[in-house]
Every structure is written in structure tokens, then in C-alpha cells.
Design a protein around this motif. Structure first.
Motif, PDB file in Angstrom:
ATOM      1  N   GLN A   1       0.723  -1.202  -0.068  1.00 47.00           N
ATOM      2  CA  GLN A   1       0.084  -0.019  -0.126  1.00 47.00           C
ATOM      3  C   GLN A   1       0.981   1.285  -0.008  1.00 47.00           C
ATOM      4  N   ASP A   2       0.742   2.146  -1.092  1.00 46.52           N
ATOM      5  CA  ASP A   2       1.537   3.300  -1.220  1.00 46.52           C
ATOM      6  C   ASP A   2       3.078   3.037  -1.648  1.00 46.52           C
ATOM      7  N   VAL A   3       3.383   1.862  -1.779  1.00 45.15           N
ATOM      8  CA  VAL A   3       4.897   1.641  -2.268  1.00 45.15           C
ATOM      9  C   VAL A   3       4.878   1.115  -3.977  1.00 45.15           C
ATOM     10  N   TYR A   4       5.503   1.387  -4.775  1.00 43.50           N
ATOM     11  CA  TYR A   4       5.308   1.192  -5.839  1.00 43.50           C
ATOM     12  C   TYR A   4       7.015   0.887  -6.377  1.00 43.50           C
ATOM     13  N   THR A   5       7.091   0.089  -7.767  1.00 43.40           N
ATOM     14  CA  THR A   5       8.201   0.087  -8.358  1.00 43.40           C
ATOM     15  C   THR A   5       7.906   0.486  -9.949  1.00 43.40           C
ATOM     16  N   ARG A   6       8.887   0.807 -10.567  1.00 48.81           N
ATOM     17  CA  ARG A   6       8.760   0.946 -12.049  1.00 48.81           C
ATOM     18  C   ARG A   6       8.356  -0.462 -12.754  1.00 48.81           C
ATOM     19  N   ALA A   7       7.760  -0.460 -13.834  1.00 48.90           N
ATOM     20  CA  ALA A   7       7.336  -1.864 -14.443  1.00 48.90           C
ATOM     21  C   ALA A   7       8.676  -2.487 -15.280  1.00 48.90           C
ATOM     22  N   ASP A   8       9.567  -1.776 -15.350  1.00 51.39           N
ATOM     23  CA  ASP A   8      10.686  -2.248 -16.106  1.00 51.39           C
ATOM     24  C   ASP A   8      11.775  -3.172 -14.960  1.00 51.39           C
ATOM     25  N   VAL A   9      11.542  -2.843 -13.687  1.00 51.46           N
ATOM     26  CA  VAL A   9      12.298  -3.150 -12.689  1.00 51.46           C
ATOM     27  C   VAL A   9      12.036  -4.531 -12.354  1.00 51.46           C
ATOM     28  N   GLU A  10      12.926  -5.448 -12.316  1.00 53.78           N
ATOM     29  CA  GLU A  10      12.608  -6.825 -11.640  1.00 53.78           C
ATOM     30  C   GLU A  10      12.394  -6.907  -9.946  1.00 53.78           C
ATOM     31  N   VAL A  11      11.247  -7.636  -9.807  1.00 55.99           N
ATOM     32  CA  VAL A  11      10.827  -7.538  -8.585  1.00 55.99           C
ATOM     33  C   VAL A  11      11.501  -8.812  -7.755  1.00 55.99           C
ATOM     34  N   THR A  12      12.456  -8.517  -6.813  1.00 50.97           N
ATOM     35  CA  THR A  12      13.194  -9.488  -6.088  1.00 50.97           C
ATOM     36  C   THR A  12      12.640  -9.146  -4.504  1.00 50.97           C
ATOM     37  N   HIS A  13      13.201 -10.068  -3.746  1.00 49.57           N
ATOM     38  CA  HIS A  13      12.987  -9.919  -2.423  1.00 49.57           C
ATOM     39  C   HIS A  13      13.661  -8.842  -1.595  1.00 49.57           C
TER      40      HIS A  13
END
Length: 320
Positions: free
Chosen positions: A40-52
Motif C-alpha cells: 500500500q502506497d509503495v511502488y516500483t517501475r514496471a521495467d524493474v525486476e521484483v526481487t525480495h
């Protein structure tokens, strides 16, 4: 035609409310495909790999400065990958601070001394001994089946101890002299831990055997009577010459099966007997595993590579 939103000027992880206030993004753009929400209220760019690790940094944007990243999350950030990308981020917060609940962040409120952590990304991250402790305290003592909980906690602890070159002597001070909820189970897990284990299934298998009253040594080396090295066993009961090995799915190729058979026959020639455990066995047949090892201890006349599985009736084990 509306020009697509260019998100390249945004950091790899950010709070949406702060980015909006700074004029970096609009509310509608936060709902678009150029960014993705982590919390909630925390985002990343779509081109960034989501890691732990990325999600841990995102969680740090929400947490109070006194929060401590720990357990599987802290281990993963430090290079021991115990958490998968979308596993809950694990934190502890001192009792007097209120934080959470937040979907995707697992928070425990408990005592944490300043010496048990160091600064990290605006919050704190646990030091090695505290990470080891929290790998076990994270297991709820309310859940039924102590063996089941140990099968989760001990493999994590084995991997962490192995990667960080820790022994129980390094950890005894952290585990004793405290009264945290779940500490008795954590101490029991520490006594069962062994950093020689090379994979989580091997650790799980060792716990299953221990629950059935069988002690086995991880990565036991077997030598011939001539003194030549023959093999290194996943688990070995040297007194009774019983080898217990876990065959994961990668053992199912014809080449690997042939290699395993040849290696095991060399060891059998020295009087050893094998019990082979598959992933399906480890998931569903705890009692059968224990009974097979007890029978291998008692019998030496057959080759376990070709013998049928024993009858499972009448077997009793600690609740798993």
C-alpha cells in the motif's frame, strides 16, 4: 493520441504519495501499466525486476526507524536466498512501537537490543546471530505438530549457518538467557541443526529420522577397507552401516540413475545398505521412511536397491 507515461525518472522503489507530492507522477499514472504496486502506497517501475531485496527496501519506506529486518528477509538481503521474491517481508519491532498490519509484511513485536542490528535503508537489519534466532522464532508455537515446524525452521538454519560459517557455539549466547515466545522450540531446533547439510530436503529428512529415534550424520564419507574414498552419503548411520539418500527429481534421468546405481553398489560391497527417499516420500510418507531405515538396520541379507518397500502397518511416529 495520449503519449505513454515515461517512468524512467522514477526511482526503482518509491512511495506513491511522496512521488505525487513532488509532481513526479499523477494518481491516474499510479494506476497505469508503467508502475506496479508492492505494498500500500509503495511502488516500483514496471521495467524493474521484483526481487525480495527490492520488496524489503519498499517495506523499509513504510516502517518506523526502529524496525529491524530479520529472518528469511535479512538472510536473503545478505546473500543467503531463503526467501522467494513475493514471500512476506519479515520484521521485528520493539514492543512499544505500533506498526502494521500491512499486507505483504510480517511483523512481530518483541524485544530487540541495539547490539543485535545495524542501520540499513532508513531502518535496521539484524546481525547474523539474531537472524538465526528469528528464523526459528518466526514459527508460531500455536500451530500443531512440532516436527512439522522443525522441518520448516531447521533447513533454513542449516543453510544460513553453512553460508555464514556459523556453529552452535556462535549462537548459544543468542538462544539462551532470553524468554521470547517460542524460544524452547528454537533451542530444540538449534540442537538439531547441522551446517553440513547441503540442501533443504536433506535437512528435512534428518529431522524426520530424528523424530523416529534415528541419528544420521550429514555428508558422511565412506572409504573402502583399503582406505580409498568411495562416496559421500547424504545421511549415514555409521554404526549400522545404513545410508539414507534423497533422490530429487533431477535424479530421474537415465544417466543420473546409472551413475547412482554404480556408486551405490560400490558402497554396498563394503556392507552398507541404502534407503532411498524421493520427494513424494518426504512430502507424504514420514512413517514409511522411518520404518524403512529401522528395517535396514535390522536386515542385511537383501539389496535395498531392488527390494520392495516394507509394509507400513503398525508404524508409530511423533506427530508431524
Amino acid at each position: 493520441m495520449t503519449k505513454p507515461f515515461d517512468s524512467s525518472h522514477l526511482p526503482d522503489v518509491f512511495r506513491g504519495s511522496e512521488a505525487r507530492k513532488a509532481g513526479l507522477i499523477t494518481a491516474s499514472q499510479l494506476r497505469g501499466s508503467s508502475v506496479r504496486r508492492l505494498f500500500q502506497d509503495v511502488y516500483t517501475r514496471a521495467d524493474v525486476e521484483v526481487t525480495h531485496e527490492l520488496r524489503c527496501r519498499g517495506a523499509a519506506l513504510l516502517a518506523p526507524p526502529e524496525a529491524v529486518l530479520t529472518g528469511r528477509s535479512a538472510a536473503t538481503v545478505q546473500g543467503v536466498e531463503l526467501a522467494k521474491p513475493h514471500d512476506p517481508v519479515e520484521m521485528v519491532v520493539p514492543e512499544k512501537h505500533r506498526f502494521g498490519p500491512i499486507v505483504g509484511i510480517k511483523v512481530r513485536r518483541t524485544e530487540v537490543t541495539p547490539e543485535e542490528s545495524r542501520p540499513w535503508n532508513g531502518i535496521r537489519i539484524a546481525r547474523k546471530s539474531r537472524i538465526a534466532l528469528d528464523l526459528l522464532l518466526r514459527l508460531s508455537p500455536r500451530k500443531s505438530g512440532w516436527v512439522r515446524r522443525l522441518r520448516i525452521g531447521v533447513p533454513d538454519l542449516d543453510q544460513f549457518m553453512r553460508a555464514e560459517s556459523l556453529t552452535d557455539l556462535h549462537l548459544n549466547r543468542e538462544f539462551y538467557g532470553r524468554r521470547n515466545r517460542g524460544i524452547r522450540l528454537a533451542r530444540h531446533a538449534l540442537r538439531l541443526s547441522d551446517p553440513r547439510a547441503e540442501s533443504p530436503p536433506e535437512s528435512e529428512l534428518r529431522i524426520v529420522l530424528a523424530a523416529g529415534g534415528i541419528t544420521a550424520t550429514p555428508q558422511l564419507e565412506v572409504t573402502a577397507r583399503t582406505g580409498h574414498f568411495l562416496a559421500r552419503l547424504d545421511l549415514g548411520d555409521e554404526k549400522f552401516k545404513v545410508a539414507v539418500e534423497y533422490d530429487g527429481r533431477w535424479h530421474n534421468t537415465p544417466k543420473q540413475r546409472a551413475h547412482d546405481r554404480k556408486r551405490r553398489r560400490r558402497v554396498e560391497a563394503e556392507g552398507w545398505r541404502f534407503v532411498i527417499v524421493t520427494a513424494e516420500d518426504l512430502a507424504n510418507d514420514f512413517e514409511g521412511i522411518v520404518e524403512s531405515v529401522w528395517r535396514a538396520r535390522r536386515r542385511g541379507a537383501f539389496s535395498p536397491l531392488t527390494a520392495p518397500r516394507p509394509d507400513q502397518k503398525g508404524v508409530r511416529m511423533a506427530r508431524v
